[in-house]
Design an enzyme around this catalytic site. Sequence first.
Site, short mmCIF file in Angstrom:
data_model
loop_
_atom_site.label_atom_id
_atom_site.label_comp_id
_atom_site.label_asym_id
_atom_site.label_seq_id
_atom_site.Cartn_x
_atom_site.Cartn_y
_atom_site.Cartn_z
CG HIS A 57 -2.06 -0.73 1.02
ND1 HIS A 57 -2.96 -0.56 -0.12
CD2 HIS A 57 -2.60 -1.86 1.62
CE1 HIS A 57 -4.01 -1.36 0.14
NE2 HIS A 57 -3.89 -2.42 1.10
CG ASP A 111 -4.24 -4.79 -1.94
OD1 ASP A 111 -4.62 -4.79 -3.09
OD2 ASP A 111 -5.00 -4.65 -0.96
CG ASN A 115 -8.60 -5.68 -3.02
OD1 ASN A 115 -7.64 -5.80 -2.39
ND2 ASN A 115 -9.35 -4.71 -2.45
CG HIS A 116 -6.34 -1.83 -3.25
ND1 HIS A 116 -6.93 -0.20 -3.02
CD2 HIS A 116 -6.74 -2.26 -2.17
CE1 HIS A 116 -7.52 -0.01 -1.99
NE2 HIS A 116 -7.57 -1.41 -1.56
CG HIS A 123 -4.80 -9.68 -2.29
ND1 HIS A 123 -3.89 -8.79 -1.64
CD2 HIS A 123 -5.95 -9.00 -2.26
CE1 HIS A 123 -4.42 -7.72 -1.29
NE2 HIS A 123 -5.68 -7.75 -1.37
CG HIS A 139 -8.10 -8.95 1.00
ND1 HIS A 139 -8.19 -7.86 0.28
CD2 HIS A 139 -9.63 -9.38 1.01
CE1 HIS A 139 -9.56 -7.62 -0.25
NE2 HIS A 139 -10.25 -8.62 0.20
#
Length: 691
Positions: free
Chosen positions: A425, A455, A487-488, A539, A636
């Site tokens: 992130h 991510d 998912n990002h 993930h 996640h």
Amino acid sequence: MPYRWFRSDQLSMDCGQSFWGPEPSLLLMFGSRGSDGGAGQSKSIDPLPLMGRITELSLNQLKHNKKWCVVQTLECTELHLAMLFDDFVQHCYPSQYMTKTMFLDYFHRSSIKLDVTSCVHTSDRLYNAFCFTNGLYITFRDFLYNLLALDRRCLHGGIAGELRTRCIFRYYTKTLSNQMEYGELIRIFEDINSSNRKKMPDTPINMVESLYRSEKIAKDSSLPMELFVQLVGKLAIRGTATIYRITNHPLVDIGTHKLYPMLVGRAEMLIDRILAGRSVPRLRMKQCLPCSTPIYTLSFNSIIINVNRYWSLSYETELSKEIIPRMNQVSLNRSLQLVAIGSNRGIHHQIRSILRRFSAAKHGFPLSTSSVEMNDDTLRWERKEDRMQLTDKILRLCMEACDVARRGPRVIKCTSPVYVFGDIHGNYRDLMIYDHLFWRSAPNGFVCNSLFLGDYVDRGDNSVECVLYLMCMKAILPERFHLLRGNHEVRQIQQQFTFYRECVDKFGPLGTNIWDAFNQWFDCLPLCGIIDEQVYVAHGGIPASVYRVEDLYTMPVPMATPNLQSKVAWEILWNDPVSRNEYQEFIHLYRQNQNFPICPRGFLTNIKRGTAFYFSEEAFDYFAEQNSIGYVIRAHEVIPSGFQFLMDGKTTTIFSCSNYCGAANESAVMFIERGKMRIIKIETNKEFIAR
């Protein structure tokens, strides 16, 4: 060494099993056939045509065999075949064939598990199944194809099905004749009944009696092999696809349980010398490499690394420019691989050096001299005008990375030792700490596998730097860096959060092009992987739509909109595990809502995410059984301690971004090696003291 003499009766095949190779007994057998009936008249005997040419061991010769399609359907790599061939040659040396004694000794020492679930399983029966020569010896061809027939992925139709059927016949036949007794056929039906979830309509004895009546076979008659193959082929005997199987992949296991040091291409030379009757170079035979059990367990202890203390360690001296070009072949070690690259002048090396200098300036991290030497320009990442000069190189790097990812598998296969990282992130500071801790000497040093669970972007301040740095490392160490999609790594999610705005802020008018180039790479990234054929990584988690990992290879690529293109992909990216108590609470809650959608067994609609599913321990157990895995590692979810165990340790969540969105959470990494899965906690949230 003095000669030892044996009597002819000691060289018979029954006694010959105690020798390291069948050749002495075979020579005696062929020699006894040398007389043609006339007194004192004998022939000269060339045993090689009778025994089979040594060149039958050649891998190139095997490719012309009709059974080679079995190798191709199981996607066995050339490396796996070469390693098995190398082990066979060294284990049988100076013989060229494998007897029962050698067969049992090999699997006892190599730790490759061949545990067939059967009511009649013995090592003798397994040897009979492998042996096409009435118990005399096993050739490499027999050895290879029988290992493939045991693999649970091996098809049970066509050539592969016929191969498996003949192996099953020999396995259940106690004697070495090509005749199966009435009671032995009953044992087959008993195993079919116990291996199938759906039980047979009648007892095994009645099923065999019915088969004998329908085929008009006398009850006291034995069943020839060819008739057995025909009965299986026309489905008069059903269910044989589920028996004579093992849960692991034996040809893949050779990578972690290889018995002998690799001869690095000398196995073929060894065969040629034996065939020509020339002397063979002295080899270090029968020396086992360290090997580990394929069953993993969670370590009771975690490792805490204090970053401030670690910085005081000096950098290793890099390999000199004179040594690197001469490193044509590098010896492989079970735990580490030495990676040498002849040139450090590619754009990925240049961009990585600029990013490392940026981290040194921003966070005060120590900078290795190699990073300065490989990049002698004055570009500074923190200056926007300098970043703009790099846009063409970044776009080219993205295009090359996209091409590589598009050609790669949808499910990656990785071997230990491996570090597994969770969400990043945009936390560039943490990523640079991992760089210094785990691969700071790359590419000219010892590097373990590193696997990232996705991510990489959003919510952090340096998503661009994180993605670009990982892309460079993937280009530098393609066989050591493995990147999954999170998912990002999806456009519509990034537009809701920060990555899109960050690209525009840092690259101005070209920001949209940079953002789109990054996402074209994301569209091609794999979504899940398997470590050592035992640990599933992704993930989010396991999918609800399919239960077999083999089905995941068909996911589309590229995948710009996974929510529309692949239901399975969306579930892998978004699914979450729940504990037993949480699952029961959700069940109670959902029963109060009559309009709640029906979910696959073990799954529930994910109300926290608003999409995808929760998966329970029941769902995990079924997925694990179908794929012969023992653990799931996923990311996640932010965890205060950086990691969390669920389902009695069978599912682990890893989060590798400390101080996420300003919180006080810690970061963690999973290290997998030698049958242990260890948590490494990094104290990244402490202030760094420059040294």
